[in-house]
Enzyme design. Structure first.
Site, PDB file in Angstrom:
ATOM      1  N   GLY A  11       0.806  -1.213   0.000  1.00  0.00           N
ATOM      2  CA  GLY A  11       0.000   0.000   0.000  1.00  0.00           C
ATOM      3  C   GLY A  11       0.844   1.270   0.000  1.00  0.00           C
ATOM      4  N   LEU A  34      -4.179 -12.432   6.528  1.00  0.00           N
ATOM      5  CA  LEU A  34      -4.869 -11.798   7.644  1.00  0.00           C
ATOM      6  C   LEU A  34      -6.244 -12.390   7.917  1.00  0.00           C
ATOM      7  CD1 LEU A  34      -3.963  -8.020   7.077  1.00  0.00           C
ATOM      8  CD2 LEU A  34      -2.917  -9.647   8.655  1.00  0.00           C
ATOM      9  N   THR A  98     -10.015   6.743   8.755  1.00  0.00           N
ATOM     10  CA  THR A  98     -10.412   7.581   7.634  1.00  0.00           C
ATOM     11  C   THR A  98     -11.452   8.632   7.999  1.00  0.00           C
ATOM     12  OG1 THR A  98     -11.527   7.483   5.455  1.00  0.00           O
ATOM     13  CG2 THR A  98     -12.098   5.799   7.044  1.00  0.00           C
ATOM     14  N   ASP A  99     -11.539   9.672   7.167  1.00  0.00           N
ATOM     15  CA  ASP A  99     -12.585  10.675   7.295  1.00  0.00           C
ATOM     16  C   ASP A  99     -13.966  10.101   6.986  1.00  0.00           C
ATOM     17  OD1 ASP A  99     -11.246  10.726   4.547  1.00  0.00           O
ATOM     18  OD2 ASP A  99     -13.145  11.724   4.116  1.00  0.00           O
ATOM     19  N   TYR A 122     -17.764   0.850   3.727  1.00  0.00           N
ATOM     20  CA  TYR A 122     -16.342   1.110   4.005  1.00  0.00           C
ATOM     21  C   TYR A 122     -16.189   1.944   5.277  1.00  0.00           C
ATOM     22  CZ  TYR A 122     -11.801   3.398   3.747  1.00  0.00           C
ATOM     23  OH  TYR A 122     -10.552   3.891   4.052  1.00  0.00           O
ATOM     24  N   LYS A 126     -14.580   0.810   8.978  1.00  0.00           N
ATOM     25  CA  LYS A 126     -13.449   1.523   9.571  1.00  0.00           C
ATOM     26  C   LYS A 126     -13.810   2.037  10.974  1.00  0.00           C
ATOM     27  CE  LYS A 126      -9.984   2.196   7.890  1.00  0.00           C
ATOM     28  NZ  LYS A 126      -8.729   1.365   7.896  1.00  0.00           N
TER      29      LYS A 126
END
Length: 283
Positions: A11, A34, A98-99, A122, A126
């Site tokens: 990433g 994972l 994240t925002d 998403y 998060k």
């Protein structure tokens, strides 16, 4: 002496971390699965690092709407297991969020304590990941960031460079506002956070870190074309003119005062980061 352990390898942030430090072990898809519950604890126990940074995540915002199980595991279950393993060794654990945990309403920059309200799967995963990490206890921190870009992988800057060279004009969303954030600056901040946490147990919890000044996607594109010397006209359009499977927050502004107060880390000027990325790509 033990080393830093980073989950993630390919990433944007993981690649920038690798460029900044040679004293870390990186576990990407080729080194760890994972989705296999026991592998995370085993990896941590075998290496016994001094701190853990999780730079692995499910980040396909639109695909998450139909790939909920995968997003759930990578963004919630796996980070919780990492936090648990870090807690066993009593070492710092830092996770990237994240925002998208916010609903994007209003025009003010959101603080870490403001109410959340994700608009899609998403953002929900998060946010649930943040909660799962906190529930594990231990010495943890979450960095919420936004609009990440670099010379690696897929991101808005590289997409604009490609499209801008192919076309004379582009329609870009102008009613979503946020802070583009260079992955290199994120990586440097994560390393500083890990070092500070290792020596100060009071440094913990959620922190915001995003580029400044706030800008629309359309104006971000214009700056990319100016710095890259690309002659492409940008036309402002609304979010309604560019429908996507997952809704995006209109207001992605993040207040980063807590990070500045607690660690003395200021927001990066994304325009300088953009210049650095363009120089790297030209090389």
């Amino acid at each position: 002496m033990s080393r830093l352990l980073v989950f993630g390898r390919s990433g944007q942030v993981a690649q920038e971390l690798a460029a900044l430090t040679s004293e870390a072990d990186f576990l990407g898809r080729g080194q760890i699965n994972l989705t296999q519950i026991g592998e995370i604890a085993n990896a941590v126990e075998c290496r016994r690092p001094w701190a853990i940074i999780n730079a692995a995540a499910y980040t396909a915002v639109d695909k998450a709407e139909t790939e909920q199980a995968e997003a759930q595991f990578l963004n919630v279950e796996a980070p919780a297991l990492m936090a648990r393993a870090a807690g066993v060794l009593n070492i710092p654990f830092i996770h990237i969020s994240t925002d998208y945990v916010f609903d994007g309403s209003g025009v003010e920059a959101r603080s870490e304590d403001d109410p959340t309200g994700p608009l899609g799967i998403y953002g929900k995963t998060k946010l649930d990941g943040e909660k799962a990490i906190a529930a594990e206890g231990g010495h943890w921190a979450v960095m919420r960031t936004s609009w990440v870009f670099s010379s690696h992988g897929n991101n808005f800057v590289k997409t604009m460079l490609r499209l801008g060279r192919e076309r004379d004009e582009l329609n870009i969303v102008a009613d979503q506002i946020g802070g583009p954030t260079p992955a290199k600056d994120i990586a440097a901040t994560l390393l500083m956070m890990a070092e500070k946490m290792a020596s100060d147990a009071r440094i913990r919890g959620i922190y915001h870190y995003a580029g400044t000044p706030s800008v629309s996607w359309a104006d971000f594109a214009r700056e990319i074309f100016v710095q890259a010397d690309i002659n492409c006209t940008v036309h402002d359009i609304s979010t309604a003119d560019y429908p996507t499977p997952a809704r995006r927050p209109a207001n992605s502004r993040l207040s980063c005062l807590r990070l500045q107060d607690d660690l003395g880390i200021e927001q990066p000027d994304w325009r300088l980061g953009l210049r650095d990325v363009l120089n790297n790509l030209n090389r």
